[in-house]
Design a protein around this motif. Structure first.
Motif, mmCIF file in Angstrom:
data_model
loop_
_atom_site.group_PDB
_atom_site.id
_atom_site.type_symbol
_atom_site.label_atom_id
_atom_site.label_comp_id
_atom_site.label_asym_id
_atom_site.label_seq_id
_atom_site.Cartn_x
_atom_site.Cartn_y
_atom_site.Cartn_z
ATOM 1 N N MET A 296 0.965 -1.104 0.170
ATOM 2 C CA MET A 296 0.091 0.143 0.111
ATOM 3 C C MET A 296 1.045 1.172 -0.059
ATOM 4 N N SER A 297 0.583 2.023 -0.783
ATOM 5 C CA SER A 297 1.384 3.438 -0.907
ATOM 6 C C SER A 297 0.951 4.269 0.162
ATOM 7 N N GLY A 298 1.923 5.158 0.693
ATOM 8 C CA GLY A 298 1.836 6.142 1.739
ATOM 9 C C GLY A 298 0.966 7.185 1.409
ATOM 10 N N GLU A 299 0.618 7.314 0.161
ATOM 11 C CA GLU A 299 -0.488 8.207 -0.365
ATOM 12 C C GLU A 299 -1.800 7.866 0.141
ATOM 13 N N TYR A 300 -2.061 6.573 0.311
ATOM 14 C CA TYR A 300 -3.475 6.088 0.356
ATOM 15 C C TYR A 300 -3.695 5.700 1.889
ATOM 16 N N MET A 301 -5.054 6.134 2.431
ATOM 17 C CA MET A 301 -5.189 5.917 3.662
ATOM 18 C C MET A 301 -6.528 4.931 3.657
ATOM 19 N N ARG A 302 -6.514 4.329 4.841
ATOM 20 C CA ARG A 302 -7.807 3.229 4.996
ATOM 21 C C ARG A 302 -8.757 4.039 5.547
ATOM 22 N N ILE A 303 -10.072 3.400 5.460
ATOM 23 C CA ILE A 303 -11.203 4.288 5.820
ATOM 24 C C ILE A 303 -11.085 4.640 7.265
ATOM 25 N N ARG B 139 -9.560 11.462 10.681
ATOM 26 C CA ARG B 139 -9.154 12.636 10.148
ATOM 27 C C ARG B 139 -10.370 13.646 9.982
ATOM 28 N N THR B 140 -11.326 13.124 9.447
ATOM 29 C CA THR B 140 -12.731 13.882 9.132
ATOM 30 C C THR B 140 -13.502 14.006 10.300
ATOM 31 N N GLU B 141 -13.285 13.033 11.483
ATOM 32 C CA GLU B 141 -14.469 13.075 12.581
ATOM 33 C C GLU B 141 -15.629 12.724 11.961
ATOM 34 N N LEU B 142 -15.571 11.683 11.368
ATOM 35 C CA LEU B 142 -16.877 11.025 10.464
ATOM 36 C C LEU B 142 -16.901 9.558 10.857
ATOM 37 N N SER B 143 -18.080 8.971 11.178
ATOM 38 C CA SER B 143 -18.039 7.684 11.623
ATOM 39 C C SER B 143 -17.653 6.800 10.399
ATOM 40 N N LEU B 144 -17.170 5.619 10.435
ATOM 41 C CA LEU B 144 -17.409 4.496 9.323
ATOM 42 C C LEU B 144 -18.698 4.557 8.750
ATOM 43 N N ARG B 145 -19.558 4.314 9.313
ATOM 44 C CA ARG B 145 -21.059 4.261 8.642
ATOM 45 C C ARG B 145 -21.244 5.518 7.855
ATOM 46 N N THR B 146 -20.951 6.558 8.322
ATOM 47 C CA THR B 146 -21.345 7.631 7.686
ATOM 48 C C THR B 146 -20.395 7.689 6.455
ATOM 49 N N ILE B 147 -19.311 7.474 6.347
ATOM 50 C CA ILE B 147 -18.413 7.451 5.340
ATOM 51 C C ILE B 147 -18.985 6.620 4.229
ATOM 52 N N ARG B 148 -19.234 5.382 4.693
ATOM 53 C CA ARG B 148 -19.994 4.377 3.729
ATOM 54 C C ARG B 148 -21.174 4.945 3.240
ATOM 55 N N HIS B 149 -21.909 5.603 3.956
ATOM 56 C CA HIS B 149 -23.339 6.108 3.393
ATOM 57 C C HIS B 149 -23.109 6.936 2.150
ATOM 58 N N VAL C 101 -19.005 10.314 -2.625
ATOM 59 C CA VAL C 101 -17.508 10.269 -2.337
ATOM 60 C C VAL C 101 -17.280 8.868 -2.782
ATOM 61 N N THR C 102 -16.065 8.432 -3.435
ATOM 62 C CA THR C 102 -15.836 7.253 -4.034
ATOM 63 C C THR C 102 -14.219 6.950 -3.696
ATOM 64 N N ASP D 288 -10.059 12.774 -1.327
ATOM 65 C CA ASP D 288 -11.036 12.140 -0.660
ATOM 66 C C ASP D 288 -11.460 12.866 0.700
ATOM 67 N N VAL D 289 -10.461 12.931 1.439
ATOM 68 C CA VAL D 289 -10.552 13.694 2.646
ATOM 69 C C VAL D 289 -11.115 15.013 2.432
ATOM 70 N N ALA D 290 -10.656 15.924 1.523
ATOM 71 C CA ALA D 290 -10.926 17.187 1.435
ATOM 72 C C ALA D 290 -12.504 17.120 0.860
ATOM 73 N N ARG D 291 -12.978 16.262 0.187
ATOM 74 C CA ARG D 291 -14.179 16.091 -0.291
ATOM 75 C C ARG D 291 -15.266 15.844 1.010
ATOM 76 N N LEU D 292 -14.673 14.927 1.695
ATOM 77 C CA LEU D 292 -15.678 14.659 2.997
ATOM 78 C C LEU D 292 -15.611 15.719 3.925
ATOM 79 N N MET D 293 -14.600 16.615 3.679
ATOM 80 C CA MET D 293 -14.880 17.774 4.878
ATOM 81 C C MET D 293 -15.749 18.874 4.381
#
Length: 136
Positions: free
Chosen positions: A1-8, A14-24, A31-32, A48-53
């Motif tokens: 896994m590249s350092g530029e990618y983050m797991r959910i 980082r976004t202070e969103l729940s896993l469930r919310t991100i999946r929703h 967001v994809t 992706d993080v910026a979009r979620l923010m």
């Protein structure tokens, strides 16, 4: 896994969103994940993080998922790097201007609500005996 990618999980932290919310938000197409690991884990980038923010900031202001989608689509198109026809560019910028004005109205509404809440708190505080004169 590249350092530029983050797991959910990291994205959630980082976004202070729940896993469930991100999946929703993924399920609704807002967001994809930018990639998937060999094991099938969702992998996200800073974009992706910026979009979620953006989504996270819009939600408490009462924007609908369709409104969020419209704003993200407009910004995606403007940020695409493509040479846009002047009419399309003007239309996209007008959409963003409309969202900016809506946010400004909501900020004013929140300021009014905050002022009223502070007035109520002050009124209630004034009804309480001060700690110096209270014998109990």
């Amino acid at each position: 896994m590249s350092g530029e990618y983050m797991r959910i999980g990291e994205v959630a932290a980082r976004t202070e969103l729940s896993l469930r919310t991100i999946r929703h938000y993924e399920d609704t197409g807002l967001v994809t994940p930018s990639a998937r690991s060999q094991g099938g884990f969702r992998l996200h980038t800073e974009a992706d993080v910026a979009r979620l923010m953006v989504i996270r900031r819009m939600k408490p202001l009462g924007f609908t998922l369709d409104e969020m989608r419209a704003l993200l689509t407009a910004t995606d198109r403007l940020d695409s790097g493509e040479e846009l026809p002047p009419e399309e560019r003007a239309h996209l910028l007008e959409q963003i201007r409309g969202f900016e004005q809506a946010v400004q109205r909501r900020i004013e509404d929140l300021r009014t609500q905050l002022a009223r809440a502070e007035e109520l708190a002050a009124t209630l505080h004034a009804r309480l005996p001060s700690s110096r004169t209270s014998s109990r």
